[in-house]
Design an enzyme around this catalytic site. Structure first.
Site, PDB file in Angstrom:
ATOM      1  N   GLN A  98     -56.765  32.072 -53.614  1.00 57.14           N
ATOM      2  CA  GLN A  98     -56.693  32.519 -55.013  1.00 57.14           C
ATOM      3  C   GLN A  98     -56.019  33.895 -55.078  1.00 57.14           C
ATOM      4  O   GLN A  98     -55.714  34.392 -56.156  1.00 57.14           O
ATOM      5  CB  GLN A  98     -58.092  32.615 -55.613  1.00 57.14           C
ATOM      6  CG  GLN A  98     -58.855  31.296 -55.631  1.00 57.14           C
ATOM      7  CD  GLN A  98     -60.302  31.502 -56.033  1.00 57.14           C
ATOM      8  OE1 GLN A  98     -60.634  31.569 -57.219  1.00 57.14           O
ATOM      9  NE2 GLN A  98     -61.179  31.611 -55.051  1.00 57.14           N
ATOM     10  N   ASN A  99     -55.824  34.489 -53.905  1.00 59.41           N
ATOM     11  CA  ASN A  99     -55.301  35.854 -53.840  1.00 59.41           C
ATOM     12  C   ASN A  99     -53.785  35.868 -54.049  1.00 59.41           C
ATOM     13  O   ASN A  99     -53.102  34.895 -53.738  1.00 59.41           O
ATOM     14  CB  ASN A  99     -55.652  36.503 -52.493  1.00 59.41           C
ATOM     15  CG  ASN A  99     -57.157  36.578 -52.284  1.00 59.41           C
ATOM     16  OD1 ASN A  99     -57.932  36.485 -53.248  1.00 59.41           O
ATOM     17  ND2 ASN A  99     -57.589  36.689 -51.035  1.00 59.41           N
ATOM     18  N   HIS A 116     -52.890  31.115 -57.504  1.00 56.77           N
ATOM     19  CA  HIS A 116     -52.704  32.051 -58.620  1.00 56.77           C
ATOM     20  C   HIS A 116     -51.408  32.831 -58.508  1.00 56.77           C
ATOM     21  O   HIS A 116     -51.265  33.883 -59.135  1.00 56.77           O
ATOM     22  CB  HIS A 116     -53.917  32.990 -58.720  1.00 56.77           C
ATOM     23  CG  HIS A 116     -55.171  32.258 -59.100  1.00 56.77           C
ATOM     24  ND1 HIS A 116     -56.432  32.753 -58.864  1.00 56.77           N
ATOM     25  CD2 HIS A 116     -55.352  31.044 -59.676  1.00 56.77           C
ATOM     26  CE1 HIS A 116     -57.329  31.882 -59.294  1.00 56.77           C
ATOM     27  NE2 HIS A 116     -56.696  30.819 -59.777  1.00 56.77           N
ATOM     28  N   CYS A 124     -37.948  34.010 -64.045  1.00 58.43           N
ATOM     29  CA  CYS A 124     -37.388  34.034 -65.408  1.00 58.43           C
ATOM     30  C   CYS A 124     -37.831  32.734 -66.077  1.00 58.43           C
ATOM     31  O   CYS A 124     -37.462  31.646 -65.628  1.00 58.43           O
ATOM     32  CB  CYS A 124     -35.867  34.104 -65.372  1.00 58.43           C
ATOM     33  SG  CYS A 124     -35.150  33.907 -67.022  1.00 58.43           S
ATOM     34  N   CYS A 143     -33.811  39.735 -66.125  1.00 55.57           N
ATOM     35  CA  CYS A 143     -32.996  38.679 -65.514  1.00 55.57           C
ATOM     36  C   CYS A 143     -31.542  38.881 -65.962  1.00 55.57           C
ATOM     37  O   CYS A 143     -31.282  39.547 -66.971  1.00 55.57           O
ATOM     38  CB  CYS A 143     -33.525  37.325 -66.016  1.00 55.57           C
ATOM     39  SG  CYS A 143     -32.500  35.921 -65.554  1.00 55.57           S
ATOM     40  N   CYS A 145     -29.888  36.907 -67.462  1.00 57.92           N
ATOM     41  CA  CYS A 145     -29.736  36.293 -68.802  1.00 57.92           C
ATOM     42  C   CYS A 145     -30.151  37.273 -69.896  1.00 57.92           C
ATOM     43  O   CYS A 145     -29.993  36.998 -71.083  1.00 57.92           O
ATOM     44  CB  CYS A 145     -30.570  35.011 -68.892  1.00 57.92           C
ATOM     45  SG  CYS A 145     -32.343  35.293 -69.075  1.00 57.92           S
ATOM     46  N   THR A 183     -65.223  34.267 -52.293  1.00 55.93           N
ATOM     47  CA  THR A 183     -64.959  33.996 -53.701  1.00 55.93           C
ATOM     48  C   THR A 183     -66.274  33.848 -54.449  1.00 55.93           C
ATOM     49  O   THR A 183     -67.245  33.297 -53.940  1.00 55.93           O
ATOM     50  CB  THR A 183     -64.078  32.747 -53.905  1.00 55.93           C
ATOM     51  OG1 THR A 183     -63.815  32.576 -55.302  1.00 55.93           O
ATOM     52  CG2 THR A 183     -64.713  31.488 -53.355  1.00 55.93           C
TER      53      THR A 183
HETATM   54  N1  APR Z   1     -66.723  39.597 -47.061  1.00 57.13           N
HETATM   55  C1  APR Z   1     -67.096  38.456 -47.692  1.00 57.13           C
HETATM   56  N2  APR Z   1     -67.239  38.363 -49.035  1.00 57.13           N
HETATM   57  C2  APR Z   1     -67.008  39.472 -49.756  1.00 57.13           C
HETATM   58  C3  APR Z   1     -66.605  40.698 -49.180  1.00 57.13           C
HETATM   59  C4  APR Z   1     -66.474  40.730 -47.763  1.00 57.13           C
HETATM   60  N3  APR Z   1     -66.111  41.849 -47.113  1.00 57.13           N
HETATM   61  N4  APR Z   1     -66.448  41.616 -50.173  1.00 57.13           N
HETATM   62  C5  APR Z   1     -66.727  40.975 -51.335  1.00 57.13           C
HETATM   63  N5  APR Z   1     -67.066  39.693 -51.090  1.00 57.13           N
HETATM   64  C6  APR Z   1     -67.397  38.646 -52.056  1.00 57.13           C
HETATM   65  C7  APR Z   1     -68.162  39.121 -53.280  1.00 57.13           C
HETATM   66  O1  APR Z   1     -69.554  39.021 -53.035  1.00 57.13           O
HETATM   67  C8  APR Z   1     -67.695  38.124 -54.348  1.00 57.13           C
HETATM   68  O2  APR Z   1     -68.588  37.027 -54.445  1.00 57.13           O
HETATM   69  O3  APR Z   1     -66.158  38.153 -52.545  1.00 57.13           O
HETATM   70  C9  APR Z   1     -66.327  37.626 -53.863  1.00 57.13           C
HETATM   71  C10 APR Z   1     -65.171  38.102 -54.723  1.00 57.13           C
HETATM   72  O4  APR Z   1     -65.324  37.552 -56.004  1.00 57.13           O
HETATM   73  P1  APR Z   1     -64.291  37.948 -57.155  1.00 57.13           P
HETATM   74  O5  APR Z   1     -64.117  39.414 -57.185  1.00 57.13           O
HETATM   75  O6  APR Z   1     -64.732  37.225 -58.385  1.00 57.13           O
HETATM   76  O7  APR Z   1     -62.901  37.336 -56.632  1.00 57.13           O
HETATM   77  P2  APR Z   1     -62.401  35.826 -56.703  1.00 57.13           P
HETATM   78  O8  APR Z   1     -63.553  34.873 -56.597  1.00 57.13           O
HETATM   79  O9  APR Z   1     -61.314  35.692 -55.710  1.00 57.13           O
HETATM   80  O10 APR Z   1     -61.780  35.749 -58.197  1.00 57.13           O
HETATM   81  C11 APR Z   1     -61.132  34.539 -58.555  1.00 57.13           C
HETATM   82  O11 APR Z   1     -60.489  35.560 -60.655  1.00 57.13           O
HETATM   83  O12 APR Z   1     -59.676  37.399 -61.774  1.00 57.13           O
HETATM   84  C12 APR Z   1     -59.345  36.155 -61.286  1.00 57.13           C
HETATM   85  O13 APR Z   1     -57.211  35.458 -60.616  1.00 57.13           O
HETATM   86  C13 APR Z   1     -58.275  36.286 -60.222  1.00 57.13           C
HETATM   87  O14 APR Z   1     -58.002  35.017 -58.171  1.00 57.13           O
HETATM   88  C14 APR Z   1     -58.931  35.743 -58.962  1.00 57.13           C
HETATM   89  C15 APR Z   1     -60.023  34.854 -59.525  1.00 57.13           C
END
Ligand code: APR
Length: 234
Positions: A98-99, A116, A124, A143, A145, A183
């Site tokens: 998702q990063n 994402h 463009c 761009c 264009c 995540t």
């Molecule tokens: N190791 C493991 N987990 C970790 C660490 C770490 N060092 N640091 C933080 N976390 C965990 C947190 O506990 C949290 O549950 O990573 C998770 C990050 O969650 P979010 O900040 O919500 O990120 P993510 O789930 O990737 O967000 C999804 O939301 O804003 C949109 O498009 C953006 O891709 C993103 C999407």
């Protein structure tokens, strides 16, 4: 005590890693939610949605170029490296992230499905052209264009690219092991991805600093830091 990882990777042949912002936290890139989260500092409606871009493209580009500059100064961490090493030993291994930071690729991972988008691509929309662009600062925000280029990232309220989403779902459906890392499982449709493995009784592992709404679905749910736990792999 360095607890071993509950499964042996050698028992699996089609591994999928599904990552979120937590895997890049140890590279110094803020996660989005929780303490010090990115969205507690910035209102996404001002900087990270199509409406904001249409209203003031220069303001959104200023913000986006600051993020490119910051992330360019961050390095992949042990967690990214372990995944890239596993891929080099088991080339069928896939990464779905998702990063948008590109750190998996900088650690040497290939086959990275970016749900994402990426900080390192611009597009463009009038001409439907997407180009890789790592220049800091951008040579031009326009761009040829005449239209403004747009960051090739999925902003809030954007639809995900269905081809990319389908590729991710297919990869999970064909896997024999899904490992989710860092995540919060709160942003859809990405958060549904692990459930395609759960529904098929595929072995699933969650590595996250805290429990998530999906933790109870996983075969194993391990709380802790991504790089520390990933380095326990045999
Ligand atoms: N190791 C493991 N987990 C970790 C660490 C770490 N060092 N640091 C933080 N976390 C965990 C947190 O506990 C949290 O549950 O990573 C998770 C990050 O969650 P979010 O900040 O919500 O990120 P993510 O789930 O990737 O967000 C999804 O939301 O804003 C949109 O498009 C953006 O891709 C993103 C999407």
């Amino acid at each position: 005590m360095n607890q071993t990882f509950p499964i042996k990777l050698d028992d699996y042949n089609r591994i999928v890693f599904f990552t979120g912002a937590g895997i890049s936290a140890e590279s110094g890139i803020p996660t989005y939610r929780g303490k010090g989260g990115f969205w507690s500092a910035y209102d996404y409606e001002e900087y990270a949605c199509q409406r904001a871009f249409d209203a003031d493209p220069e303001k959104v580009w200023d913000f986006h170029e600051e993020r490119r500059k910051f992330v360019a100064g961050c390095q992949p961490n042990k967690g990214h490296q372990v995944i890239a090493d596993i891929q080099s030993k088991k080339p069928s291994t896939k990464v779905i992230t998702q990063n948008i930071d590109g750190l998996h690729q900088r650690a040497g991972s290939g086959n990275v499905i970016e749900l994402h988008g990426s900080l390192w691509r611009v597009r463009c929309d009038r001409e439907g052209i997407v180009t890789d662009n790592t220049r800091i600062p951008l040579q031009t925000r326009k761009c040829s264009c005449g239209d403004y280029l747009r960051p090739d990232i999925v902003w809030f309220e954007d639809m995900l690219d269905t081809t990319v989403l389908q590729e991710a779902i297919q990869s999970v459906a064909k896997s024999d092991l899904l490992i989710t890392i860092g995540t919060s499982a709160t942003v859809f449709p990405a958060a549904d991805i692990p459930l395609f493995a759960v529904q098929r009784q595929i072995t699933t592992v969650e590595i996250n600093q805290e429990k998530t709404p999906l933790s109870h679905y996983y075969t194993y749910s391990i709380q802790g830091s991504a790089s520390e736990i990933l380095s326990r792999f045999d």
